[in-house]
Design a protein around this motif. Structure first.
Motif, PDB file in Angstrom:
ATOM      1  N   UNK A  56       0.798  -1.149   0.045  1.00 50.40           N
ATOM      2  CA  UNK A  56      -0.041   0.065  -0.156  1.00 50.40           C
ATOM      3  C   UNK A  56       0.990   1.401  -0.025  1.00 50.40           C
ATOM      4  N   UNK A  57       2.187   1.569  -0.393  1.00 49.93           N
ATOM      5  CA  UNK A  57       3.056   2.315  -0.193  1.00 49.93           C
ATOM      6  C   UNK A  57       3.364   2.810  -1.664  1.00 49.93           C
ATOM      7  N   UNK A  58       3.021   4.152  -1.870  1.00 49.94           N
ATOM      8  CA  UNK A  58       3.722   4.637  -2.955  1.00 49.94           C
ATOM      9  C   UNK A  58       5.021   5.404  -2.730  1.00 49.94           C
TER      10      UNK A  58
ATOM     11  N   UNK B  16      -5.096  -1.833   0.372  1.00 44.79           N
ATOM     12  CA  UNK B  16      -3.970  -2.836   1.132  1.00 44.79           C
ATOM     13  C   UNK B  16      -3.393  -3.558  -0.174  1.00 44.79           C
ATOM     14  N   UNK B  17      -4.051  -3.779  -1.469  1.00 46.32           N
ATOM     15  CA  UNK B  17      -3.740  -4.793  -2.189  1.00 46.32           C
ATOM     16  C   UNK B  17      -2.506  -4.043  -3.391  1.00 46.32           C
ATOM     17  N   UNK B  18      -2.041  -4.765  -4.387  1.00 49.48           N
ATOM     18  CA  UNK B  18      -1.272  -4.180  -5.194  1.00 49.48           C
ATOM     19  C   UNK B  18      -1.851  -2.839  -6.210  1.00 49.48           C
TER      20      UNK B  18
ATOM     21  N   UNK C  27      -7.188  -3.387  -6.929  1.00 49.40           N
ATOM     22  CA  UNK C  27      -8.151  -4.427  -7.673  1.00 49.40           C
ATOM     23  C   UNK C  27      -9.472  -4.405  -7.442  1.00 49.40           C
ATOM     24  N   UNK C  28      -9.903  -3.132  -6.668  1.00 49.46           N
ATOM     25  CA  UNK C  28     -11.097  -3.021  -5.942  1.00 49.46           C
ATOM     26  C   UNK C  28     -12.054  -1.793  -6.944  1.00 49.46           C
ATOM     27  N   UNK C  29     -12.795  -1.397  -6.427  1.00 48.70           N
ATOM     28  CA  UNK C  29     -13.642  -0.227  -7.317  1.00 48.70           C
ATOM     29  C   UNK C  29     -13.439   1.276  -6.718  1.00 48.70           C
ATOM     30  N   UNK C  30     -12.380   1.465  -6.033  1.00 51.56           N
ATOM     31  CA  UNK C  30     -12.159   2.761  -5.613  1.00 51.56           C
ATOM     32  C   UNK C  30     -10.917   3.433  -6.200  1.00 51.56           C
ATOM     33  N   UNK C  31     -10.938   4.544  -6.916  1.00 52.80           N
ATOM     34  CA  UNK C  31      -9.818   5.338  -7.283  1.00 52.80           C
ATOM     35  C   UNK C  31      -9.416   6.512  -6.067  1.00 52.80           C
TER      36      UNK C  31
END
Length: 877
Positions: free
Chosen positions: A232-234, A294-296, A314-318
């Protein structure tokens, strides 16, 4: 008498070919792709069309094509036609006139957005192109691929510049720097590499990631790099570009090895080959931003000016972040400092002790701040941002369920909220289409998926009706084409009226999945087969609706046939005498329709029969099974006429072409095949789908075929007047196989040579081999003509007088009486610029000296000097 004989002979010769073509098969060809809004494989991209406004059009992949959608009108404006491989990446040129499209087979084609035509194509990668980017001027193109190579192409000269090797896994991003001749690439091998394009080598590798690098962007006038990985880090890296090396004689100040400022030992990273890398730039970890997910990272992108960062998993939140400018950061720091001073002064007043001057640390969180989140209606696959005038940000999302959504938000607001501006869903289903049907007039096509049923106009491919339904497994048009009936996974029958689009009734028909429906030949009822081990017979009835007093259609249950196994497929024979039922125990049982007495058992498949059909004359039944075979049986004694290995995976669907003994099968191997049930021959294969084919429907007149697949597309195929000759068909298949294998031939290995980081960009393809053959043929012709002229000269000398010159080769005459040497030059000129080097490389050595002497004469005559020099330097190298 002689005349009669001649006429007879003519008759015989005219009749002979007809004897050979006793049975004529007609070719079916691909007519259209529809039902797909945007394929998952490739990204979404904003494009500008001539005179169109900014942010109105988006480009998405649709299997092998590229669709340009007008978002406001929700309609297709332009289709960029592909060939057969899926599109995997899109990148519009900086001037907005062209778009570069990468394909599954490693090819890159550049299309013009003005007319939708493609004139430039590049072949260098072995497998799918995963990333494409233009440089700031639009003169160069960098492509990365699954084959781990990065290739830089010259767009203006239409040729490859070089291939950069070094990564060990799929390339996920490749970016040119604006002012410096540098390239930065990231890959799933967890490394970010910096390349010096002047010397074509990698001078620096960033190794601070624990896992794949999925995305990467440049910020702050290319002084910061932000990477997205599997956590979850950039991570942010500060880049400082160093001045050129001091002139000779000056003392060198040796820098200490830079340690990345991170508490974690594993992430600390010592620079390799420091002296070289220090000359160009240094990279230092500047901290990281935490995402909520929390994912890639699935995709990470910025708008043109790199002020807004968009990122999603991989979810629906941008998640949207904004990058503050230097002034804004300074303002923020001044405020912070004031606050800290106040606090310190207050503390001093309370305690009465002297405190030291407060210091405020500047962190990454002060420079990149969270803007807002956008919740899409389904999982997001790709995102694209566009900054417009007045601080408006337009966001286009390609979702995983065949949908495009666009949002708009005002970035200057205190708390910006995103408004959905458009949602493209009408032209396709959200889930896979599991059943298709044609109306009796061949004009309407029904397709039903897990949540909707749509009726399409076959000729315009426009949606006429969309109705919500349960998970549909089978379907048919009720005679008269005014109603449709669906069989569903929950065992119900749903009856819809097309005129109003209303659900008339849901009948609880079975307690298990309703796998199959068949219309009775007398058109008065239907039969259903289900996983609850029963086959039920139903009659159509018109009853008065209590509410409206109008008559409406319903079905009345008349009889039930109880069986020992789940029913997978049911079919009436066209004369209504027999009913064929395929069961989970891999057999097909045939019953008499009137008494339901058992007649035949067709036993022989190793796995369950998923589909079957009976010919129009009730003589043969064809069955397709999960064991990949198709068996053809006689309906009089139940004897198996022939078993054919049909597909490389389960046979999902089988149907006879009306009034013939030809039938089509659809398989999970992505193919549709046509067979002859009398001669047991494979007639043709329809290739086009990129995933499993679930089902197909043949129009009642046999002229059209519609198929549906897991690639979300529906494809229409139409019958042409072109006959198929089977021997020719097999010959063409063999040729295609040979061509494919020829292009796959690898470069010969030279003992003792190690592969360098840089290599030539092109690769051997069928086209380059053909081009080389054309050059060889031209050289042969030149040699032949030269020999003829030589002989003519000797003959003239012998005779002592001028003889008529020999006849020139017909090819030269056809090209307007050109000289043989000029013909060679014309052939070389016609070779595609991007394929020229590889074509010359393929030439056998004996032809090369011949070419070099010709090049010498061309340069002396001043013909095509640039092209000739390019070939000359390449051959000498």
């Amino acid at each position: 008498m002689g005349v009669k004989k001649q006429i007879n002979r003519i008759n015989i010769t005219l009749r002979l070919p007809v004897m050979g073509l006793t049975k004529q098969y007609l070719r079916y060809v691909a007519s259209a792709v529809f039902g797909v809004i945007g394929s998952q494989k490739a990204n979404i991209s904003y494009v500008t069309l001539r005179g169109g406004e900014k942010g109105r059009y988006v480009a998405v992949a649709a299997c092998e094509h590229v669709f340009i959608w007008d978002i406001r009108k929700a309609e297709k404006i332009l289709i960029l036609q592909g060939q057969k491989h899926e599109v995997t990446f899109l990148c519009p040129s900086p001037d907005g006139v062209h778009i570069a499209v990468g394909y599954e087979d490693g090819a890159v084609r550049i299309f013009s957005l003005l007319n939708g035509e493609s004139n430039v194509s590049f072949n260098g990668h072995k497998t799918a192109v995963t990333v494409i980017h233009y440089d700031a001027l639009g003169a160069r193109l960098v492509t990365g691929s699954k084959d781990t190579d990065v290739i830089v192409w010259d767009v203006i000269n239409e040729c490859g510049l070089y291939r950069l090797r070094g990564h060990k896994d799929i390339i996920t991003q490749a970016l040119f720097l604006k002012d410096k001749n540098l390239l930065v690439t990231s890959s799933k091998d967890s490394f970010v590499k910096w390349w010096d394009l002047d010397t074509q080598h990698c001078f620096k590798t960033i190794v601070g990631h624990r896992s794949e690098v999925w995305g990467m962007v440049l910020l702050n006038q290319e002084n910061r790099l932000l990477t997205g990985s599997a956590d979850s880090e950039l991570r942010a890296w500060d880049i400082s570009y160093l001045q050129e090396e001091k002139s000779e004689g000056e003392p060198k100040v040796k820098k200490g090895k830079t340690l990345l400022d991170d508490d974690d030992d594993e992430e600390n990273d010592q620079e390799v080959d420091e002296s070289l890398e220090e000359r160009i730039l240094s990279c230092k970890k500047a901290g990281s931003i935490l995402r909520e997910a929390r994912d890639r990272v699935v995709s990470l992108t910025t708008d043109r000016k790199a002020r807004i960062i968009a990122c999603h998993g991989t979810d629906s939140v941008l998640e949207l972040f904004t990058v503050l400018s230097e002034e804004e950061v300074q303002k923020k720091m001044t405020k912070k400092l004031k606050k800290a001073k106040k606090k310190a002064a207050k503390a001093q007043d309370d305690t009465g002790e002297e405190t030291e001057e407060p210091v405020v640390e500047r962190t990454l969180k002060d420079e990149i701040i969270r803007l807002t989140n956008i919740k899409a209606s389904a999982k997001i696959r790709w995102v694209e941002c566009l900054s417009c005038a007045g601080g408006e940000l337009k966001v286009a999302l390609l979702l995983q369920n065949n949908t495009i959504e666009t949002y708009s938000l005002k970035t200057l607001d205190k708390t910006p909220t995103a408004n959905k501006t458009a949602r493209l869903t009408l032209g396709g289903h959200r889930t896979d289409v599991r059943t298709l049907a044609f109306s009796s007039d061949n004009l309407a096509v029904l397709s039903a998926s897990g949540d909707t049923v749509k009726v399409w106009n076959r000729s315009t491919l426009q949606v006429i009706r969309t109705m919500a339904c349960e998970y549909a497994l089978c379907s048919l048009f009720v005679p008269g084409d005014r109603q449709i009936i669906l069989g569903t996974k929950s065992g119900t029958l749903q009856i819809f009226e097309l005129a109003s689009g209303n659900l008339l009734e849901t009948v609880d028909a079975h307690s298990g999945a309703l796998w199959s429906l068949c219309l009775a030949p007398d058109q008065r009822g239907i039969v259903t087969g289900s996983a609850d081990k029963t086959v039920k017979f139903w009659e159509f009835e018109l009853i008065k609706d209590q509410g409206t007093g109008q008559k409406k259609l319903t079905v009345k249950h008349t009889r039930t046939l109880q069986l020992e196994e789940d029913v997978l497929c049911v079919k009436f024979s066209p004369d209504h005498r027999l009913l064929a039922v395929s069961l989970l125990d891999c057999t097909v049982k045939v019953f008499y329709t009137d008494t339901l007495k058992f007649f035949l058992s067709l036993y022989g498949h190793k796995l369950p029969v998923l589909c079957l059909d009976i010919s129009h004359d009730n003589t043969i039944i064809a069955t397709g099974s999960a064991d990949r075979n198709v068996k053809i049986w006689g309906l009089d004694f139940g004897d198996c006429h022939r078993s054919m290995f049909a597909h490389d995976d389960s046979v999902m669907f089988l149907q006879f072409v009306p009034k013939t003994h030809l039938f089509f099968t659809a398989g999970k191997d992505k193919k549709i095949k046509q067979w002859d049930a009398d001669k047991f021959e494979h007639i043709q294969t329809l290739e086009g789908h990129h995933r499993e084919v679930w089902c197909l429907a043949i129009s009642p007149n046999g002229d059209h075929l519609v198929s549906s697949s897991h690639d979300k597309s529906l494809r229409l195929w139409e019958r042409t007047r072109e006959p198929i000759i089977l021997e020719e068909e097999r010959e063409m298949e063999r040729e295609a196989e040979f061509e494919e294998s020829m292009a796959k031939g690898d470069v010969p290995v030279v003992p003792g040579e190690t592969q360098g980081e840089a290599a030539p960009a092109g690769k051997k393809t069928v086209e380059t081999v053909k081009a080389a053959e054309r050059i060889m043929e031209a050289l042969e012709l030149y040699k032949e003509e030269a020999r003829k002229m030589e002989e003519h000269k000797y003959a003239c000398e012998r005779e002592g007088k001028e003889l008529p010159p020999p006849k020139p080769n017909p090819i030269l005459v056809a090209f307007g009486n050109v000289t043989p040497s000029r013909y060679v030059l014309d052939v070389i000129k016609k070779v595609r610029s991007s394929e020229l080097e590889v074509s010359l490389l393929v030439l056998p050595f004996p032809y090369v000296p011949e070419l070099l002497t010709l090049f010498n004469s061309f340069i002396q005559q001043g013909l095509e000097v640039e092209l000739v020099c390019r070939c000359l330097f390449f051959l000498l190298k």
